[in-house]
Design a protein around this motif. Structure first.
Motif, PDB file in Angstrom:
ATOM      1  N   ASP A  30       0.835  -1.391   0.110  1.00 40.74           N
ATOM      2  CA  ASP A  30      -0.126   0.020  -0.104  1.00 40.74           C
ATOM      3  C   ASP A  30       0.795   1.240  -0.096  1.00 40.74           C
ATOM      4  O   ASP A  30       0.376   2.452  -0.344  1.00 40.74           O
ATOM      5  CB  ASP A  30      -0.962   0.094   1.210  1.00 40.74           C
ATOM      6  CG  ASP A  30      -0.313  -0.136   2.342  1.00 40.74           C
ATOM      7  OD1 ASP A  30      -0.785  -0.014   3.670  1.00 40.74           O
ATOM      8  OD2 ASP A  30       1.028  -0.318   2.503  1.00 40.74           O
ATOM      9  N   THR A  31       2.187   1.149   0.518  1.00 42.04           N
ATOM     10  CA  THR A  31       2.854   2.390   0.432  1.00 42.04           C
ATOM     11  C   THR A  31       3.961   2.430  -0.617  1.00 42.04           C
ATOM     12  O   THR A  31       4.441   1.323  -0.853  1.00 42.04           O
ATOM     13  CB  THR A  31       3.632   2.389   1.924  1.00 42.04           C
ATOM     14  OG1 THR A  31       2.566   2.264   2.959  1.00 42.04           O
ATOM     15  CG2 THR A  31       4.343   3.610   2.095  1.00 42.04           C
ATOM     16  N   PHE A  49       3.597   7.626  -0.910  1.00 39.80           N
ATOM     17  CA  PHE A  49       2.147   7.547  -1.115  1.00 39.80           C
ATOM     18  C   PHE A  49       1.578   6.401  -0.147  1.00 39.80           C
ATOM     19  O   PHE A  49       2.502   5.395   0.018  1.00 39.80           O
ATOM     20  CB  PHE A  49       1.594   7.219  -2.485  1.00 39.80           C
ATOM     21  CG  PHE A  49       2.084   8.136  -3.537  1.00 39.80           C
ATOM     22  CD1 PHE A  49       3.229   8.095  -4.063  1.00 39.80           C
ATOM     23  CD2 PHE A  49       0.932   9.043  -3.706  1.00 39.80           C
ATOM     24  CE1 PHE A  49       3.580   8.965  -5.112  1.00 39.80           C
ATOM     25  CE2 PHE A  49       1.197   9.907  -4.914  1.00 39.80           C
ATOM     26  CZ  PHE A  49       2.468   9.933  -5.456  1.00 39.80           C
ATOM     27  N   ARG A  50       0.481   6.504   0.724  1.00 38.32           N
ATOM     28  CA  ARG A  50      -0.265   5.500   0.927  1.00 38.32           C
ATOM     29  C   ARG A  50      -1.503   5.344   0.444  1.00 38.32           C
ATOM     30  O   ARG A  50      -2.303   6.281   0.347  1.00 38.32           O
ATOM     31  CB  ARG A  50      -0.416   5.494   2.653  1.00 38.32           C
ATOM     32  CG  ARG A  50      -1.193   4.288   2.783  1.00 38.32           C
ATOM     33  CD  ARG A  50      -1.325   4.355   4.585  1.00 38.32           C
ATOM     34  NE  ARG A  50      -1.865   2.953   4.745  1.00 38.32           N
ATOM     35  CZ  ARG A  50      -2.272   2.672   6.214  1.00 38.32           C
ATOM     36  NH1 ARG A  50      -2.019   3.578   7.189  1.00 38.32           N
ATOM     37  NH2 ARG A  50      -2.720   1.531   6.279  1.00 38.32           N
ATOM     38  N   ASP A  51      -1.550   4.124  -0.547  1.00 29.56           N
ATOM     39  CA  ASP A  51      -2.618   4.167  -1.491  1.00 29.56           C
ATOM     40  C   ASP A  51      -2.701   5.122  -2.379  1.00 29.56           C
ATOM     41  O   ASP A  51      -1.410   5.346  -2.610  1.00 29.56           O
ATOM     42  CB  ASP A  51      -3.978   4.032  -0.618  1.00 29.56           C
ATOM     43  CG  ASP A  51      -4.162   2.652   0.080  1.00 29.56           C
ATOM     44  OD1 ASP A  51      -4.774   2.811   1.446  1.00 29.56           O
ATOM     45  OD2 ASP A  51      -3.730   1.661  -0.335  1.00 29.56           O
ATOM     46  N   GLU A  52      -3.683   5.887  -2.663  1.00 25.54           N
ATOM     47  CA  GLU A  52      -3.541   6.886  -3.758  1.00 25.54           C
ATOM     48  C   GLU A  52      -3.150   8.351  -3.118  1.00 25.54           C
ATOM     49  O   GLU A  52      -2.956   9.323  -3.912  1.00 25.54           O
ATOM     50  CB  GLU A  52      -4.798   7.033  -4.565  1.00 25.54           C
ATOM     51  CG  GLU A  52      -6.016   7.302  -3.615  1.00 25.54           C
ATOM     52  CD  GLU A  52      -6.682   6.409  -2.885  1.00 25.54           C
ATOM     53  OE1 GLU A  52      -6.162   5.349  -2.869  1.00 25.54           O
ATOM     54  OE2 GLU A  52      -7.806   6.981  -2.452  1.00 25.54           O
ATOM     55  N   ARG A  69      -0.362   8.570  -7.982  1.00 22.10           N
ATOM     56  CA  ARG A  69      -0.427   7.174  -7.879  1.00 22.10           C
ATOM     57  C   ARG A  69      -2.146   7.038  -7.908  1.00 22.10           C
ATOM     58  O   ARG A  69      -2.756   6.719  -6.877  1.00 22.10           O
ATOM     59  CB  ARG A  69      -0.004   6.712  -6.543  1.00 22.10           C
ATOM     60  CG  ARG A  69      -0.088   5.140  -6.428  1.00 22.10           C
ATOM     61  CD  ARG A  69       0.487   4.616  -5.102  1.00 22.10           C
ATOM     62  NE  ARG A  69       0.773   3.253  -5.088  1.00 22.10           N
ATOM     63  CZ  ARG A  69       0.680   2.580  -3.929  1.00 22.10           C
ATOM     64  NH1 ARG A  69       0.549   2.974  -2.656  1.00 22.10           N
ATOM     65  NH2 ARG A  69       0.897   1.053  -4.088  1.00 22.10           N
ATOM     66  N   GLY A  72      -4.010   3.848  -6.460  1.00 18.64           N
ATOM     67  CA  GLY A  72      -3.080   3.360  -5.395  1.00 18.64           C
ATOM     68  C   GLY A  72      -2.534   2.138  -5.675  1.00 18.64           C
ATOM     69  O   GLY A  72      -2.148   1.122  -4.913  1.00 18.64           O
ATOM     70  N   THR A  73      -2.102   1.867  -6.994  1.00 21.51           N
ATOM     71  CA  THR A  73      -0.909   0.850  -7.462  1.00 21.51           C
ATOM     72  C   THR A  73       0.042   1.255  -8.139  1.00 21.51           C
ATOM     73  O   THR A  73       1.033   1.790  -7.445  1.00 21.51           O
ATOM     74  CB  THR A  73      -1.897  -0.216  -8.491  1.00 21.51           C
ATOM     75  OG1 THR A  73      -2.459   0.592  -9.468  1.00 21.51           O
ATOM     76  CG2 THR A  73      -3.048  -0.893  -7.560  1.00 21.51           C
ATOM     77  N   SER A  75       2.576   3.969 -10.225  1.00 27.91           N
ATOM     78  CA  SER A  75       2.919   5.263  -9.878  1.00 27.91           C
ATOM     79  C   SER A  75       3.823   5.912 -11.049  1.00 27.91           C
ATOM     80  O   SER A  75       4.540   5.174 -11.668  1.00 27.91           O
ATOM     81  CB  SER A  75       3.643   5.538  -8.614  1.00 27.91           C
ATOM     82  OG  SER A  75       4.128   6.933  -8.397  1.00 27.91           O
TER      83      SER A  75
END
Lengths: 115, 113
Positions: A30-31, A49-52, A69, A72-73, A75
């Protein structure tokens, strides 16, 4: 399990040109982090980022650098109007919150030369 | 804010000799501490990490590190180095519960035959 994938591996630009670097983190992480590593120096955090959501972009030169991002995947890190001082390797890393104590998994990096 | 200092930019040791790479950190509480290695044309790989418990932590390939709160240090050691250990080693620190990982400037290790 696939590791962190970055592309392109190399880019050579003239000053003033733009470039985008792409990162595919480890599935489920997630990060996501972007670091800048000038030659013979340690990695310097640009943004993460954490998620988006952007957690910290305080070290990102906002006038020419941007990072997203959106889902959330994957970037993308974009440099507009590149300068010779941007010559460095751009490292992407990912981690899973709450697991392995902030252990980062790095890609092989995207090496940028600005002439 | 956390920070890391690696005072030795380059270290040369003979194959089979022992090794210590130095790392000093700055953080008010107990941090997460890491050692990463970077081989030529490769990404960084974690060797070991520490958060709590036994101050001596074991890592891959015979590496270990010792945490010292009194000295604010996290030195990396190996009893007998091999030529394949030649690489750049980075010490890193992260705040407890935080995501931000800060790296030192690195120590380039050259193992001579």
């Amino acid at each position: 399990e696939a590791g962190v994938t970055q592309s392109p591996r190399y880019a050579v630009l003239q000053e003033g040109q733009a470039v985008s670097f792409w990162c595919d983190p480890i599935s489920g992480h997630d990060t996501l982090y972007w670091y800048q590593q000038p030659r013979d120096q340690g990695p310097q955090l640009l943004v993460y980022f954490r998620d988006e959501a952007v957690i910290d972009n305080s070290q990102l030169p906002s006038d020419r650098f941007s990072a997203v991002r959106p889902k959330g995947t994957n970037s993308t890190l974009k440099i507009q109007s590149a300068k010779q001082g941007d010559t460095a390797t751009y490292l992407c890393a990912s981690s899973l919150t709450g697991v392995s104590g902030n252990t980062l998994y790095f890609g092989e990096g995207s090496r940028l030369i600005v002439v | 804010a956390q920070s890391v200092t690696q005072p030795d930019a380059r270290v040369t040791v003979s194959e089979g000799a022992s090794l210590q790479l130095r790392c000093k950190y700055s953080y008010s509480a107990t941090p997460y501490l890491f050692w990463y290695v970077q081989y030529p044309r490769q990404g960084l790989q974690m060797l070991l990490k520490y958060y709590s418990g036994d101050p001596v932590v074991q890592g891959v390939n015979g590496f270990e590190a010792e945490f010292s709160k009194s000295d604010s240090s996290f030195h990396l050691r190996k009893a007998s180095v091999h030529w394949s250990d030649s690489a750049v080693y980075f010490c890193a620190v992260s705040a407890t519960g935080g995501y931000k990982v800060v790296f030192g400037s690195g120590t380039r290790l050259l193992v001579s035959p």
